[in-house]
Each structure stands twice: as C-alpha cells, then as structure tokens.
Design an enzyme around this catalytic site. Structure first.
Site, PDB file in Angstrom:
ATOM      1  N   ARG A   1       2.301  -9.360   0.108  1.00  0.00           N
ATOM      2  CA  ARG A   1       0.898  -9.729   0.311  1.00  0.00           C
ATOM      3  C   ARG A   1       0.193 -10.078  -0.999  1.00  0.00           C
ATOM      4  O   ARG A   1       0.404  -9.445  -2.020  1.00  0.00           O
ATOM      5  CB  ARG A   1       0.121  -8.581   0.944  1.00  0.00           C
ATOM      6  CG  ARG A   1       0.455  -8.422   2.395  1.00  0.00           C
ATOM      7  CD  ARG A   1      -0.565  -7.762   3.257  1.00  0.00           C
ATOM      8  NE  ARG A   1      -1.887  -8.304   3.389  1.00  0.00           N
ATOM      9  CZ  ARG A   1      -2.229  -9.307   4.201  1.00  0.00           C
ATOM     10  NH1 ARG A   1      -1.329  -9.962   4.875  1.00  0.00           N
ATOM     11  NH2 ARG A   1      -3.479  -9.652   4.309  1.00  0.00           N
TER      12      ARG A   1
ATOM     13  N   THR B   1       1.150  -4.086  -6.374  1.00  0.00           N
ATOM     14  CA  THR B   1       2.542  -4.347  -6.774  1.00  0.00           C
ATOM     15  C   THR B   1       2.848  -5.839  -6.780  1.00  0.00           C
ATOM     16  O   THR B   1       3.526  -6.338  -7.677  1.00  0.00           O
ATOM     17  CB  THR B   1       3.517  -3.586  -5.858  1.00  0.00           C
ATOM     18  OG1 THR B   1       3.176  -2.198  -5.899  1.00  0.00           O
ATOM     19  CG2 THR B   1       4.956  -3.751  -6.315  1.00  0.00           C
ATOM     20  N   CYS B   2       2.327  -6.561  -5.802  1.00  0.00           N
ATOM     21  CA  CYS B   2       2.557  -8.009  -5.765  1.00  0.00           C
ATOM     22  C   CYS B   2       1.875  -8.700  -6.939  1.00  0.00           C
ATOM     23  O   CYS B   2       2.410  -9.651  -7.506  1.00  0.00           O
ATOM     24  CB  CYS B   2       2.089  -8.592  -4.434  1.00  0.00           C
ATOM     25  SG  CYS B   2       3.091  -8.032  -3.038  1.00  0.00           S
ATOM     26  N   THR B   3       0.708  -8.208  -7.322  1.00  0.00           N
ATOM     27  CA  THR B   3       0.016  -8.770  -8.478  1.00  0.00           C
ATOM     28  C   THR B   3       0.826  -8.538  -9.751  1.00  0.00           C
ATOM     29  O   THR B   3       0.969  -9.455 -10.575  1.00  0.00           O
ATOM     30  CB  THR B   3      -1.400  -8.166  -8.608  1.00  0.00           C
ATOM     31  OG1 THR B   3      -2.145  -8.466  -7.425  1.00  0.00           O
ATOM     32  CG2 THR B   3      -2.129  -8.719  -9.830  1.00  0.00           C
TER      33      THR B   3
ATOM     34  N   VAL C   1       3.798 -11.148  -9.613  1.00  0.00           N
ATOM     35  CA  VAL C   1       3.464 -12.549  -9.878  1.00  0.00           C
ATOM     36  C   VAL C   1       3.008 -12.745 -11.325  1.00  0.00           C
ATOM     37  O   VAL C   1       3.289 -13.792 -11.919  1.00  0.00           O
ATOM     38  CB  VAL C   1       2.421 -13.131  -8.889  1.00  0.00           C
ATOM     39  CG1 VAL C   1       2.934 -13.067  -7.458  1.00  0.00           C
ATOM     40  CG2 VAL C   1       1.057 -12.516  -9.033  1.00  0.00           C
TER      41      VAL C   1
END
Length: 154
Positions: A40, A45-47, A50
């Site tokens: 998402r 964690t995704c930030t 990326v």
C-alpha cells in the site's frame, strides 16, 4: 494461482501509472526491469522501501534496469505517494489485482497477527527476453536496493 518462478515469462499487461499514462509489458521488450510489488501507498514500510529504491535509482539504472512499482492503489493515490516521496520511476495501479494475481503475489498473508488478503511484498527481475531471472520473496525494505545489486553482481 501459484507464484511465477525463475525462467517463466512475464505476463502480458497494460496498466495506468501515477500520471494516468498507460504502461504495458510490450514497452519492456528488449529491456531489463525490476518489477516490485508492495502492499500500500502511504504506509510506513512501503514508504521506506520506495525511498530506498529511489535513493539507489541511478545505480540501478547504470546496471541497465528499469524500475517499476506495483500496488492495488488507484492512480490518484499513486500520484500523491510519488510526489510526496519524489519518486523518479512509475508506480502502476493494479486496482483489480489482475497483475498481482498473474505473478502469484496476491493472496492470504499475515498482518499484525491476523490473516488478510493482499499483495505479498515481492520483487521480480526481468531480463531482456521477458523472462524472470530472479525473485525476492524476503524483501528487506530498508536495504532492498542493496539486495538487488548483490543478486545482479553474483
């Protein structure tokens, strides 16, 4: 559907990126690509993941790879996420999870002690012929670019 394996051909697809532009598998013909699936936009964690890839984007490009992110978030959310984090690569909106399912990364997973259905954080290296050359199932968000670079060099 089970996850694709090394040597499998990348599925044919056409999805919109964060700018509403169509991006297709055909545009990767003759090129090496890193296709990373993440759960998402706008989550911690995704930030981290990326941004780690963003910070090593030039190195990955020098190695001859295009970098492409995929999640089930809509185009507008991808745009906000990309702008907020100054991402120089496309984020594809797989809103119906069709590409995630085709790669076999959509399904049950554990999150905060409970089972949910969603994208399993996974990265695929694709060679010039469209074949999968490496798969990362245990992505380390803080050092994912380093994982990729080590695998390519070995």
């Amino acid at each position: 559907m089970s996850m694709l394996t090394i040597g499998d051909q990348m599925p044919v697809f056409e999805l919109e990126d964060q700018n509403g532009q169509l991006f297709s598998s055909a545009s990767l013909q003759g090129k090496k690509a890193i296709l990373f699936f993440y759960p998402r936009d706008l989550t911690p964690t995704c930030t981290v993941e990326v941004c780690n890839l963003r910070d090593h984007y030039t190195d990955l490009k020098k190695m001859g790879y295009l970098l492409i992110g995929v999640s089930t978030d809509p185009v507008a959310m991808h745009k906000r996420f990309a702008e907020r984090n100054k991402l120089p690569y496309p984020l594809l909106a797989d809103v119906d999870a069709s590409l995630s399912k085709a790669f076999g990364v959509w399904g049950p997973k554990k999150f905060m002690g409970r089972e949910i259905i969603g994208i399993k954080r996974t990265t695929f290296l694709i060679d010039e012929s469209g074949s999968i050359s490496h798969i990362f199932e245990k992505v380390k968000s803080k050092e994912h670019a380093e994982q990729i670079q080590a695998a390519v060099k070995s």
